[in-house]
Design a protein around this motif. Sequence first.
Motif, PDB file in Angstrom:
ATOM      1  N   ALA A  63      25.831  -7.934  -1.551  1.00  0.00           N
ATOM      2  CA  ALA A  63      25.640  -7.141  -3.548  1.00  0.00           C
ATOM      3  C   ALA A  63      24.402  -6.734  -4.020  1.00  0.00           C
ATOM      4  O   ALA A  63      24.038  -5.855  -4.816  1.00  0.00           O
ATOM      5  N   ASP A  64      23.269  -8.125  -3.696  1.00  0.00           N
ATOM      6  CA  ASP A  64      22.648  -7.201  -4.433  1.00  0.00           C
ATOM      7  C   ASP A  64      21.228  -6.976  -3.976  1.00  0.00           C
ATOM      8  O   ASP A  64      20.223  -6.421  -4.164  1.00  0.00           O
ATOM      9  N   GLN A  65      21.903  -6.613  -2.201  1.00  0.00           N
ATOM     10  CA  GLN A  65      20.907  -5.521  -1.341  1.00  0.00           C
ATOM     11  C   GLN A  65      21.998  -4.232  -1.992  1.00  0.00           C
ATOM     12  O   GLN A  65      20.824  -3.024  -1.321  1.00  0.00           O
ATOM     13  N   ILE A  66      22.405  -3.891  -2.495  1.00  0.00           N
ATOM     14  CA  ILE A  66      23.233  -2.938  -2.693  1.00  0.00           C
ATOM     15  C   ILE A  66      22.962  -1.892  -3.607  1.00  0.00           C
ATOM     16  O   ILE A  66      22.674  -1.039  -4.514  1.00  0.00           O
ATOM     17  N   GLY A  67      22.766  -3.218  -5.309  1.00  0.00           N
ATOM     18  CA  GLY A  67      22.647  -3.044  -6.533  1.00  0.00           C
ATOM     19  C   GLY A  67      20.916  -3.581  -7.062  1.00  0.00           C
ATOM     20  O   GLY A  67      20.771  -4.673  -6.164  1.00  0.00           O
ATOM     21  N   GLY A  68      20.860  -3.291  -8.232  1.00  0.00           N
ATOM     22  CA  GLY A  68      20.026  -4.592  -8.785  1.00  0.00           C
ATOM     23  C   GLY A  68      20.170  -5.764  -9.242  1.00  0.00           C
ATOM     24  O   GLY A  68      21.861  -6.200  -8.735  1.00  0.00           O
ATOM     25  N   ALA A  69      19.607  -6.296  -9.642  1.00  0.00           N
ATOM     26  CA  ALA A  69      19.563  -8.134  -9.787  1.00  0.00           C
ATOM     27  C   ALA A  69      20.761  -8.199 -11.910  1.00  0.00           C
ATOM     28  O   ALA A  69      21.174  -8.652 -11.751  1.00  0.00           O
ATOM     29  N   SER A  77      20.103   4.877 -18.165  1.00  0.00           N
ATOM     30  CA  SER A  77      19.988   5.118 -16.469  1.00  0.00           C
ATOM     31  C   SER A  77      18.880   3.797 -16.138  1.00  0.00           C
ATOM     32  O   SER A  77      19.159   4.699 -14.393  1.00  0.00           O
ATOM     33  N   ASP A  78      18.018   3.425 -16.562  1.00  0.00           N
ATOM     34  CA  ASP A  78      17.791   2.841 -15.666  1.00  0.00           C
ATOM     35  C   ASP A  78      17.909   0.868 -15.925  1.00  0.00           C
ATOM     36  O   ASP A  78      16.967   0.960 -17.204  1.00  0.00           O
ATOM     37  N   VAL A  79      18.380   0.618 -15.320  1.00  0.00           N
ATOM     38  CA  VAL A  79      18.837  -1.001 -16.012  1.00  0.00           C
ATOM     39  C   VAL A  79      17.945  -1.974 -15.673  1.00  0.00           C
ATOM     40  O   VAL A  79      17.262  -3.007 -17.114  1.00  0.00           O
ATOM     41  N   ASP A  80      16.927  -1.913 -15.080  1.00  0.00           N
ATOM     42  CA  ASP A  80      15.941  -3.309 -15.133  1.00  0.00           C
ATOM     43  C   ASP A  80      14.792  -2.917 -15.513  1.00  0.00           C
ATOM     44  O   ASP A  80      14.639  -3.827 -16.988  1.00  0.00           O
ATOM     45  N   LYS A  81      14.890  -1.626 -16.423  1.00  0.00           N
ATOM     46  CA  LYS A  81      14.067  -1.759 -17.252  1.00  0.00           C
ATOM     47  C   LYS A  81      14.353  -1.876 -18.943  1.00  0.00           C
ATOM     48  O   LYS A  81      13.692  -1.984 -18.605  1.00  0.00           O
ATOM     49  N   GLU A 106      12.271  -4.343 -21.262  1.00  0.00           N
ATOM     50  CA  GLU A 106      12.004  -4.434 -22.402  1.00  0.00           C
ATOM     51  C   GLU A 106      12.798  -4.147 -23.212  1.00  0.00           C
ATOM     52  O   GLU A 106      12.559  -4.100 -24.586  1.00  0.00           O
ATOM     53  N   VAL A 107      14.221  -4.317 -23.452  1.00  0.00           N
ATOM     54  CA  VAL A 107      14.763  -3.980 -24.552  1.00  0.00           C
ATOM     55  C   VAL A 107      15.473  -5.738 -24.394  1.00  0.00           C
ATOM     56  O   VAL A 107      15.606  -6.727 -25.248  1.00  0.00           O
ATOM     57  N   ALA A 108      16.721  -6.087 -23.758  1.00  0.00           N
ATOM     58  CA  ALA A 108      17.741  -7.399 -23.860  1.00  0.00           C
ATOM     59  C   ALA A 108      16.497  -8.476 -23.728  1.00  0.00           C
ATOM     60  O   ALA A 108      16.994 -10.064 -24.761  1.00  0.00           O
ATOM     61  N   LEU A 109      15.688  -8.809 -22.754  1.00  0.00           N
ATOM     62  CA  LEU A 109      15.381  -9.876 -22.728  1.00  0.00           C
ATOM     63  C   LEU A 109      14.430 -10.426 -23.479  1.00  0.00           C
ATOM     64  O   LEU A 109      14.586 -11.555 -24.518  1.00  0.00           O
ATOM     65  N   PRO A 110      13.592  -9.693 -24.350  1.00  0.00           N
ATOM     66  CA  PRO A 110      12.572  -9.424 -25.729  1.00  0.00           C
ATOM     67  C   PRO A 110      13.392 -10.234 -27.020  1.00  0.00           C
ATOM     68  O   PRO A 110      13.333 -11.487 -27.440  1.00  0.00           O
ATOM     69  N   GLN A 111      14.743  -9.116 -26.744  1.00  0.00           N
ATOM     70  CA  GLN A 111      15.592  -9.558 -28.125  1.00  0.00           C
ATOM     71  C   GLN A 111      16.051 -11.513 -27.677  1.00  0.00           C
ATOM     72  O   GLN A 111      16.198 -12.794 -29.049  1.00  0.00           O
ATOM     73  N   LYS A 112      16.213 -11.811 -26.602  1.00  0.00           N
ATOM     74  CA  LYS A 112      17.216 -12.657 -25.856  1.00  0.00           C
ATOM     75  C   LYS A 112      16.025 -14.502 -26.542  1.00  0.00           C
ATOM     76  O   LYS A 112      16.500 -15.349 -26.381  1.00  0.00           O
ATOM     77  N   MET A 113      14.775 -13.782 -25.731  1.00  0.00           N
ATOM     78  CA  MET A 113      13.626 -14.726 -25.132  1.00  0.00           C
ATOM     79  C   MET A 113      13.861 -15.253 -26.965  1.00  0.00           C
ATOM     80  O   MET A 113      12.976 -16.340 -27.586  1.00  0.00           O
ATOM     81  N   ASN A 114      14.023 -14.320 -28.231  1.00  0.00           N
ATOM     82  CA  ASN A 114      13.471 -14.607 -30.109  1.00  0.00           C
ATOM     83  C   ASN A 114      14.777 -15.289 -30.099  1.00  0.00           C
ATOM     84  O   ASN A 114      14.425 -16.884 -30.516  1.00  0.00           O
ATOM     85  N   TYR A 115      15.372 -16.169 -29.092  1.00  0.00           N
ATOM     86  CA  TYR A 115      16.807 -16.860 -29.472  1.00  0.00           C
ATOM     87  C   TYR A 115      16.230 -17.922 -28.811  1.00  0.00           C
ATOM     88  O   TYR A 115      16.401 -19.088 -29.644  1.00  0.00           O
TER      89      TYR A 115
END
Length: 238
Positions: free
Chosen positions: A95-101, A185-189, A193-202
């Motif tokens: 699956a990782d060769q078909i789509g994103g992480a 449209s751009d899941v990785d971005k 830019e959005v999900a990771l910083p919010q999770k990291m605050n917690y």
Amino acid sequence: MKWLSWDELPESMRCDEVRPYYDSLSRKRGQLAAKRAFDIVGSLVIFALTWWLFIVLAIAIKLDSPGPVFYRQTRVTQYGKEFRIFKFRTMVQNADQIGGAVTTGGDSRITRVGAVIRKYRLDEFSQLIDVFRGTMSFVGTRPEVPKYVTSYTPEMMATLLLPAGITSEASIRFKDEAYLLESTSDVDKAYVEVALPQKMNYNLNSMLNFSLISDLSTMLSTVSAVLCKRTVDEENNG
């Protein structure tokens, strides 16, 4: 893994932004040792009670789609060390060769059995193996793939002072992350830019306030969150 002195840390972690978190955890060495002991004993006890579930899931996965029972992906844990995580496979082979992480809610790569396994977070049961061998803990920052770790800010590197975890406050609050990212449209971005910083605050706040009591509270909250989601889904489908 043993607790390293400041000078033994990887160079990328020896910065002013990480120092407050390091000093805070250094004062709790006894609790950190107890945390590891709890991980060892807890993983053995849970496996002794749920070994049959491993067999059931393994059979269901093999009958549902071709491929291995476990999905072994490279992740990053304490001190930036890489390891291959154990997860029950919920997607098609390669699956990782078909789509994103990052996986979205309507990801076509998810198998029929995989959808049920992910719904109740059963794919993470196999991470008891990682907890026992010390590459993960019951509670801690979820392990990221290396490419996302390269986007960490200096302060985010502090989350690598402890082993990665099966669950965390961030995991609970972002339990529906896959569905939140589905519309972009751009899941990785969007993730970086959005999900990771919010999770990291917690995650960073949890590092500063680490204690065995807070770990136990997070574990109980995780169980409650999974059970509540199951109840809501059953009501919606009823």
